[in-house]
Design a protein around this motif. Structure first.
Motif, PDB file in Angstrom:
ATOM      1  N   ALA A 140       0.827  -1.204   0.000  1.00  0.00           N
ATOM      2  CA  ALA A 140       0.000   0.000   0.000  1.00  0.00           C
ATOM      3  C   ALA A 140       0.864   1.257   0.000  1.00  0.00           C
ATOM      4  CB  ALA A 140      -0.918  -0.010   1.218  1.00  0.00           C
ATOM      5  N   PRO A 141       0.394   2.323  -0.671  1.00  0.00           N
ATOM      6  CA  PRO A 141       1.160   3.571  -0.697  1.00  0.00           C
ATOM      7  C   PRO A 141       1.210   4.234   0.672  1.00  0.00           C
ATOM      8  CG  PRO A 141      -1.001   3.882  -1.701  1.00  0.00           C
ATOM      9  CD  PRO A 141      -0.860   2.416  -1.436  1.00  0.00           C
ATOM     10  N   GLU A 142       2.237   5.032   0.868  1.00  0.00           N
ATOM     11  CA  GLU A 142       2.425   5.785   2.111  1.00  0.00           C
ATOM     12  C   GLU A 142       3.258   7.013   1.790  1.00  0.00           C
ATOM     13  OE1 GLU A 142       4.552   3.088   4.782  1.00  0.00           O
ATOM     14  OE2 GLU A 142       5.339   2.046   3.023  1.00  0.00           O
ATOM     15  N   GLY A 143       3.720   7.723   2.786  1.00  0.00           N
ATOM     16  CA  GLY A 143       4.547   8.881   2.525  1.00  0.00           C
ATOM     17  C   GLY A 143       5.837   8.497   1.821  1.00  0.00           C
ATOM     18  N   PRO A 144       6.476   9.419   1.099  1.00  0.00           N
ATOM     19  CA  PRO A 144       7.667   9.071   0.325  1.00  0.00           C
ATOM     20  C   PRO A 144       8.809   8.481   1.143  1.00  0.00           C
ATOM     21  CG  PRO A 144       6.793  11.168  -0.418  1.00  0.00           C
ATOM     22  CD  PRO A 144       6.030  10.802   0.818  1.00  0.00           C
ATOM     23  N   VAL A 145       9.130   9.063   2.300  1.00  0.00           N
ATOM     24  CA  VAL A 145      10.210   8.513   3.112  1.00  0.00           C
ATOM     25  C   VAL A 145       9.823   7.136   3.630  1.00  0.00           C
ATOM     26  CG1 VAL A 145      11.605   8.835   5.192  1.00  0.00           C
ATOM     27  CG2 VAL A 145      11.062  10.795   3.744  1.00  0.00           C
ATOM     28  N   GLU A 146       8.574   7.009   4.061  1.00  0.00           N
ATOM     29  CA  GLU A 146       8.099   5.713   4.547  1.00  0.00           C
ATOM     30  C   GLU A 146       8.104   4.671   3.441  1.00  0.00           C
ATOM     31  OE1 GLU A 146       6.849   8.932   7.179  1.00  0.00           O
ATOM     32  OE2 GLU A 146       6.626   8.641   5.022  1.00  0.00           O
ATOM     33  N   ALA A 147       7.761   5.073   2.212  1.00  0.00           N
ATOM     34  CA  ALA A 147       7.798   4.139   1.083  1.00  0.00           C
ATOM     35  C   ALA A 147       9.216   3.666   0.809  1.00  0.00           C
ATOM     36  CB  ALA A 147       7.193   4.786  -0.159  1.00  0.00           C
ATOM     37  N   ALA A 148      10.183   4.576   0.926  1.00  0.00           N
ATOM     38  CA  ALA A 148      11.578   4.185   0.755  1.00  0.00           C
ATOM     39  C   ALA A 148      12.002   3.219   1.858  1.00  0.00           C
ATOM     40  CB  ALA A 148      12.468   5.419   0.740  1.00  0.00           C
ATOM     41  N   ASP A 149      11.621   3.520   3.105  1.00  0.00           N
ATOM     42  CA  ASP A 149      11.882   2.587   4.207  1.00  0.00           C
ATOM     43  C   ASP A 149      11.309   1.211   3.896  1.00  0.00           C
ATOM     44  OD1 ASP A 149      13.066   4.589   5.783  1.00  0.00           O
ATOM     45  OD2 ASP A 149      11.215   5.002   6.890  1.00  0.00           O
ATOM     46  N   THR A 150      10.061   1.204   3.475  1.00  0.00           N
ATOM     47  CA  THR A 150       9.364  -0.061   3.237  1.00  0.00           C
ATOM     48  C   THR A 150      10.032  -0.861   2.138  1.00  0.00           C
ATOM     49  OG1 THR A 150       7.248   0.756   4.072  1.00  0.00           O
ATOM     50  CG2 THR A 150       7.160  -1.061   2.502  1.00  0.00           C
ATOM     51  N   SER A 151      10.554  -0.190   1.104  1.00  0.00           N
ATOM     52  CA  SER A 151      11.213  -0.924   0.031  1.00  0.00           C
ATOM     53  C   SER A 151      12.436  -1.671   0.556  1.00  0.00           C
ATOM     54  CB  SER A 151      11.606   0.022  -1.115  1.00  0.00           C
ATOM     55  OG  SER A 151      12.725   0.808  -0.785  1.00  0.00           O
ATOM     56  N   VAL A 152      13.147  -1.068   1.505  1.00  0.00           N
ATOM     57  CA  VAL A 152      14.290  -1.747   2.132  1.00  0.00           C
ATOM     58  C   VAL A 152      13.808  -2.932   2.951  1.00  0.00           C
ATOM     59  CG1 VAL A 152      16.222  -1.475   3.736  1.00  0.00           C
ATOM     60  CG2 VAL A 152      15.632   0.384   2.170  1.00  0.00           C
ATOM     61  N   LEU A 153      12.780  -2.711   3.754  1.00  0.00           N
ATOM     62  CA  LEU A 153      12.245  -3.769   4.610  1.00  0.00           C
ATOM     63  C   LEU A 153      11.704  -4.932   3.797  1.00  0.00           C
ATOM     64  CD1 LEU A 153      11.329  -4.895   7.345  1.00  0.00           C
ATOM     65  CD2 LEU A 153       9.275  -3.450   7.151  1.00  0.00           C
ATOM     66  N   VAL A 154      10.964  -4.649   2.735  1.00  0.00           N
ATOM     67  CA  VAL A 154      10.381  -5.717   1.921  1.00  0.00           C
ATOM     68  C   VAL A 154      11.466  -6.576   1.296  1.00  0.00           C
ATOM     69  CG1 VAL A 154       9.041  -6.199  -0.172  1.00  0.00           C
ATOM     70  CG2 VAL A 154       8.198  -4.538   1.491  1.00  0.00           C
ATOM     71  N   ARG A 155      12.487  -5.939   0.749  1.00  0.00           N
ATOM     72  CA  ARG A 155      13.539  -6.711   0.086  1.00  0.00           C
ATOM     73  C   ARG A 155      14.269  -7.636   1.059  1.00  0.00           C
ATOM     74  NH1 ARG A 155      16.738  -2.229  -3.218  1.00  0.00           N
ATOM     75  NH2 ARG A 155      15.447  -0.783  -2.028  1.00  0.00           N
TER      76      ARG A 155
END
Length: 482
Positions: free
Chosen positions: A239-254
């Motif tokens: 799900a989308p979120e704020g830009p910094v949070e989205a960048a965080d999430t991309s690290v976490l997901v990988r």
């Protein structure tokens, strides 16, 4: 490599100066340390109840590689108040761990403090006993480190907020799963099913279920997961979120996918070219611009319902894409993926639902457009530092909005069919992108000289490193680094 982190069983210094801090910078001031400590202590109690024993605090370097410092749970409060040592030379690491230098960052001297973002701490479902948190980097004196990519992204979000704007973002994660083997061996795939086929999901249903389960247990909302085109390739969207949070999430997901894969006897690659000549992994960035709860990509007088602000923002991004490739398509291996007629976004154009355009407008289905309309940047991949990618795109978009730019004519169909002199192609190699980056006064100002120069040094060094490599050698060299 060590960087002089303070041992967690030592008493705290009586003054900030005793630990190399002076409270004359932006964060964290003396009063804030107490608040940080209280929030960290609350996190410790929650994490201990979840069986967590240590926290991995990550940042992403300019080569797009996540680096880490581990903190035992008993040291989290101290780390939240005083940071953990992290040398500034990491800003000039290459993907293969070669260290270069830049005019303002690099060399063996100096130290920084890495502060875990306590609000983002997540127990890791696939790594029992561990939690994860992204980190922000500050100088020993307490000032923001000018090379901190996450703080750069935060500044870009703050610049949008000054204009009364908020953004929602999401980064698609594509990866290739292969059977575990030594790094030098060519990948062998756990499924031979057809592209996008149910056969792949069936053969790896336990694995994909565990990926979904782990992401869900970590509080992420998965929108979809499915087989992709290349052998062993899959994609997940959250799900989308704020830009910094989205960048965080991309690290976490990988890293969650990597951990789950290891438990299933698999190794994974998020590299843009797992095999030369094949369809690679993208890291498409989705963005939508909002004001007062209204999606500016819907209900306006511009193309396909864009408001003037959204059109200006997207025009700014589109115009800056040749330079933004240095931030979003970082490795020379990215240009093995960024080729025409492969849905990689190799052309500097935009279009409604056009998967060959670098900038794809997605309006969503009738009835949900007010919430779903967004733009997708297709030319980016997972070698990007996600904080640099979102921060750079925001800087370019806000400049276009301020200048009230208009989009050029829309491109429909495959722009490769337009022939020579038609639709401009984005860089076909890192040299062209670097030339555009050097000319970009916009990115130089947004990033600041230290970060701009460090990025340039890393990209130049990797371009030289692989200048004579064959496509096969380049893919092999970067395959398991991402």
């Amino acid at each position: 490599m060590t960087s002089g982190a303070v041992a967690t069983d030592r008493p705290e210094p009586s003054t900030p100066e005793a630990a190399g801090h002076t409270d004359d910078g932006a964060a964290p001031p003396r009063a804030d340390r107490s608040e940080r400590g209280e929030r960290a202590q609350a996190a410790v109690e929650r994490l201990r109840a979840a069986g967590v024993e240590a926290v991995a605090v990550t940042w992403v370097d300019n080569a797009g590689v996540a680096r880490v410092k581990g903190v035992p749970l008993g040291g989290l409060v101290h780390a939240a108040q005083w940071g953990v040592g992290a040398a500034p030379c990491f800003d000039v690491f290459l993907a293969d761990d070669t260290i270069v230098t830049s005019p303002l960052i690099g060399g063996p001297t100096g130290d920084l403090r890495l502060y875990p973002d306590v609000e983002r701490i997540v127990p890791l479902a696939a790594q029992p006993g561990w939690a994860w948190a992204p980190g922000d980097r500050y100088t020993q004196g307490g000032a923001p480190h000018p090379g901190c990519q996450r703080l750069f992204a935060r500044r870009a979000v703050a610049a949008a907020a000054e204009r009364g704007l908020t953004l929602k973002a999401g980064i698609e994660i594509e990866w290739v799963a292969a059977l575990a083997a030594p790094p030098h061996e060519e990948p062998r795939y756990p499924t031979a099913g057809p592209a996008y086929g149910m056969q792949r999901l069936t053969e790896l249903s336990d694995y994909l279920r565990d990926v979904l389960r782990a992401l869900g247990e970590q509080g992420l909302t998965v929108l979809q997961i499915h087989p992709e085109y290349a052998p062993g390739q899959f994609e997940v969207s959250v799900a989308p979120e704020g830009p910094v949070e989205a960048a965080d999430t991309s690290v976490l997901v990988r890293h969650t996918i990597r951990a789950v894969s290891a438990r299933h006897g698999l190794r994974v690659s998020f590299a843009p070219a797992v095999e030369a000549g094949g369809v690679g992994n993208g890291g498409h960035l989705h963005l939508s611009l909002w004001r007062d709860g209204h999606n500016l990509a819907h209900g306006g007088p511009g193309p396909h319902g864009l408001t003037a602000e959204a059109e200006g923002f997207l025009a700014g991004v589109l115009g800056e894409l040749p330079a933004l490739l240095v931030l979003g398509c970082s490795s020379p291996a990215g240009y093995l993926r960024l080729v025409p007629s492969h849905w990689a976004g190799a052309y500097q154009c935009w279009g409604l639902e056009n998967r060959e355009a670098a900038l794809r407008l997605v309006t969503g289905s009738t009835g949900e457009r007010a919430s779903a309309a967004n733009a997708e940047i297709k030319c980016f991949d997972a070698t990007a530092n996600p904080y640099l990618a979102v921060g750079g795109v925001l800087a370019a978009g806000l400049a276009g909005l301020d200048q009230r730019l208009a989009l050029p004519p829309e491109v429909t169909g495959d722009p490769a069919q337009a022939g020579p002199g038609g639709v401009p192609r984005l860089s076909s190699g890192p040299g062209e992108a670097l030339a555009a980056y050097r000319r970009s006064a916009l990115l130089r100002e947004a990033l600041g000289e230290p970060l701009f120069g460090a990025v340039l040094a890393v990209r130049e060094a990797e371009r030289e490193q692989y200048a004579d490599a064959t496509p096969e050698d380049l893919a092999a060299a970067t395959r398991w680094r991402y």
